[in-house]
Design an enzyme around this catalytic site. Sequence first.
Site, PDB file in Angstrom:
ATOM      1  N   LYS A  47       0.856  -1.184   0.000  1.00  0.00           N
ATOM      2  CA  LYS A  47       0.000   0.000   0.000  1.00  0.00           C
ATOM      3  C   LYS A  47       0.892   1.235   0.000  1.00  0.00           C
ATOM      4  CE  LYS A  47      -4.379   1.314   0.367  1.00  0.00           C
ATOM      5  NZ  LYS A  47      -5.591   0.673  -0.153  1.00  0.00           N
ATOM      6  N   GLY A  52     -23.067   4.671   3.311  1.00  0.00           N
ATOM      7  CA  GLY A  52     -22.127   5.133   2.284  1.00  0.00           C
ATOM      8  C   GLY A  52     -22.573   4.740   0.893  1.00  0.00           C
ATOM      9  N   GLY A  62     -21.120   5.676  -2.265  1.00  0.00           N
ATOM     10  CA  GLY A  62     -20.122   6.177  -3.208  1.00  0.00           C
ATOM     11  C   GLY A  62     -19.923   5.232  -4.376  1.00  0.00           C
ATOM     12  N   VAL A 118     -18.896   2.332  -4.600  1.00  0.00           N
ATOM     13  CA  VAL A 118     -19.397   0.964  -4.389  1.00  0.00           C
ATOM     14  C   VAL A 118     -20.869   1.003  -3.961  1.00  0.00           C
ATOM     15  CG1 VAL A 118     -19.086  -1.206  -3.146  1.00  0.00           C
ATOM     16  CG2 VAL A 118     -17.093   0.218  -3.632  1.00  0.00           C
TER      17      VAL A 118
HETATM   18  P1  NAI Z   1     -16.245   6.649  -2.043  1.00  0.00           P
HETATM   19  O1  NAI Z   1     -15.365   7.685  -1.490  1.00  0.00           O
HETATM   20  O2  NAI Z   1     -16.611   6.671  -3.495  1.00  0.00           O
HETATM   21  O3  NAI Z   1     -17.649   6.642  -1.232  1.00  0.00           O
HETATM   22  C1  NAI Z   1     -17.745   6.702   0.139  1.00  0.00           C
HETATM   23  C2  NAI Z   1     -19.088   7.332   0.469  1.00  0.00           C
HETATM   24  O4  NAI Z   1     -19.288   7.257   1.873  1.00  0.00           O
HETATM   25  C3  NAI Z   1     -19.169   8.803   0.092  1.00  0.00           C
HETATM   26  O5  NAI Z   1     -20.383   9.052  -0.619  1.00  0.00           O
HETATM   27  C4  NAI Z   1     -19.142   9.531   1.444  1.00  0.00           C
HETATM   28  O6  NAI Z   1     -19.906  10.735   1.428  1.00  0.00           O
HETATM   29  C5  NAI Z   1     -19.753   8.498   2.366  1.00  0.00           C
HETATM   30  N1  NAI Z   1     -19.348   8.611   3.753  1.00  0.00           N
HETATM   31  C6  NAI Z   1     -18.118   8.893   4.274  1.00  0.00           C
HETATM   32  N2  NAI Z   1     -18.148   8.839   5.605  1.00  0.00           N
HETATM   33  C7  NAI Z   1     -19.415   8.497   5.952  1.00  0.00           C
HETATM   34  C8  NAI Z   1     -20.083   8.283   7.180  1.00  0.00           C
HETATM   35  N3  NAI Z   1     -19.433   8.377   8.341  1.00  0.00           N
HETATM   36  N4  NAI Z   1     -21.399   7.960   7.165  1.00  0.00           N
HETATM   37  C9  NAI Z   1     -22.059   7.847   5.987  1.00  0.00           C
HETATM   38  N5  NAI Z   1     -21.479   8.044   4.796  1.00  0.00           N
HETATM   39  C10 NAI Z   1     -20.182   8.370   4.778  1.00  0.00           C
HETATM   40  O7  NAI Z   1     -15.600   5.243  -1.636  1.00  0.00           O
HETATM   41  P2  NAI Z   1     -15.839   3.816  -2.274  1.00  0.00           P
HETATM   42  O8  NAI Z   1     -14.889   3.570  -3.369  1.00  0.00           O
HETATM   43  O9  NAI Z   1     -17.312   3.609  -2.502  1.00  0.00           O
HETATM   44  O10 NAI Z   1     -15.349   2.875  -1.080  1.00  0.00           O
HETATM   45  C11 NAI Z   1     -16.077   2.741   0.115  1.00  0.00           C
HETATM   46  C12 NAI Z   1     -15.295   1.878   1.091  1.00  0.00           C
HETATM   47  O11 NAI Z   1     -15.021   0.606   0.499  1.00  0.00           O
HETATM   48  C13 NAI Z   1     -13.916   2.439   1.480  1.00  0.00           C
HETATM   49  O12 NAI Z   1     -13.657   2.056   2.810  1.00  0.00           O
HETATM   50  C14 NAI Z   1     -12.968   1.717   0.541  1.00  0.00           C
HETATM   51  O13 NAI Z   1     -11.658   1.636   1.088  1.00  0.00           O
HETATM   52  C15 NAI Z   1     -13.623   0.359   0.440  1.00  0.00           C
HETATM   53  N6  NAI Z   1     -13.332  -0.386  -0.772  1.00  0.00           N
HETATM   54  C16 NAI Z   1     -13.570   0.144  -2.010  1.00  0.00           C
HETATM   55  C17 NAI Z   1     -13.307  -0.590  -3.149  1.00  0.00           C
HETATM   56  C18 NAI Z   1     -13.580  -0.041  -4.524  1.00  0.00           C
HETATM   57  O14 NAI Z   1     -13.486  -0.821  -5.492  1.00  0.00           O
HETATM   58  N7  NAI Z   1     -13.932   1.220  -4.693  1.00  0.00           N
HETATM   59  C19 NAI Z   1     -12.748  -1.938  -3.077  1.00  0.00           C
HETATM   60  C20 NAI Z   1     -12.608  -2.445  -1.720  1.00  0.00           C
HETATM   61  C21 NAI Z   1     -12.874  -1.666  -0.626  1.00  0.00           C
END
Ligand code: NAI
Length: 359
Positions: A82, A182, A184, A186
């Site tokens: 990482k 969340g 985002g 995913v």
């Molecule tokens: P992202 O940044 O696109 O979306 C995260 C969402 O969560 C955002 O809409 C944000 O406003 C919201 N958020 C943040 N803190 C919050 C809270 N306390 N309460 C409610 N909503 C909150 O991230 P993404 O890519 O969707 O990833 C989400 C999680 O999954 C992260 O922990 C990431 O490390 C993990 N992950 C993502 C992968 C991917 O392919 N994108 C793969 C494996 C894990």
Amino acid sequence: MDMDIFELMKKGGHEQIIFNYDKETGMRAIIAIHDSTLGQTFGGVRMVNYASMEEALRDAMRLSRAMTYKCAAAEEDKGGAKAVIWGDPERDKNEAFLRAFGRFVEMLKGRFMTGPDLNLTMKEGSIMARECQYIVGRSREEGGSGSSGITTAYGIYVGLTACAKFLWGDENLKGKKIAVQGLGAVGEPLLGHLIEAGMEVVATDANEKTLQRLQKQYGVKTTQPHLVYEVECDIFSPCAVGGILNDQTIPKLKCQLIAGCANNQLEDEERHGKMLQDRGILYAPDFIINAGGVIQVIDEVKGYNPDRLRLKADLIYNRLLQIFEMARREKILPMEAAIRYAESRIREIHKIKRLHVPK
Ligand code: NAI
């Protein structure tokens, strides 16, 4: 400095920590290579304004270990690593800064492959890639596979059906109630799968605008971010940030299953895993159920093929069932079973590494 980095490496099982500093742009990055037994190492790069070097280092070390387990359990011949860039994502990044990072990764000659993670986008990955052949998570226009959130979300859905099979004897999710934290990269595509499966969804997001937009688009119920832990439901799906299963939140939960994509959901792997078990809540180990993203970026190197990706993500179903069954049989926590599962594969492959294959 009284911090003994070698002692930390010994404890965490890390192979190599590389500190990178570019004098001109001020770019500071730490690359933690955890274990390369299975091959070239993979792991995203995130940019965070850490309070200290120690915080940045610990984040890189913790996340790289999870990548080793994630790749090993996903049956990939890849190790775990990482990178963290220590800086303010709003203020510090510019073209030279990002390209400087690319140059440092290039110097490792493919020992480490990376792609944009937290606070970095595909666009910025493409700037790093001007200096480096080892950047994945690229856009479709640039020959990459696009957002890894799509395969991650699909893998979560597949994983949910496996959890339902284990817990309720039936993989059909119709009528089950799920609270999603969340929405985002995913969480949003996940909503589509959940609704298609006929589930009752309650969703939340820290960003009010995102929440309103998706409420309109999918017609789901919503709740305030701080109330999501208390939603009475069958499944809680953390898809936002890590560390959210802790002393404060676990007593509030009113679900039977936790299965979501966020990395490092348990603030303390052992203690909080045990707390969940004592409350009769099944926990789907994060690095098993969220492997869709890494499967996608590893596969990207061969050229984007959505059918192949789906087939690979489908394997999450049996893998999760195997891990839950191992946990039940051995009377251990699901997270411990997942780690044993990954470690046993690394141990097996380690045995054949002494055989020299001429190139
Ligand atoms: P992202 O940044 O696109 O979306 C995260 C969402 O969560 C955002 O809409 C944000 O406003 C919201 N958020 C943040 N803190 C919050 C809270 N306390 N309460 C409610 N909503 C909150 O991230 P993404 O890519 O969707 O990833 C989400 C999680 O999954 C992260 O922990 C990431 O490390 C993990 N992950 C993502 C992968 C991917 O392919 N994108 C793969 C494996 C894990």
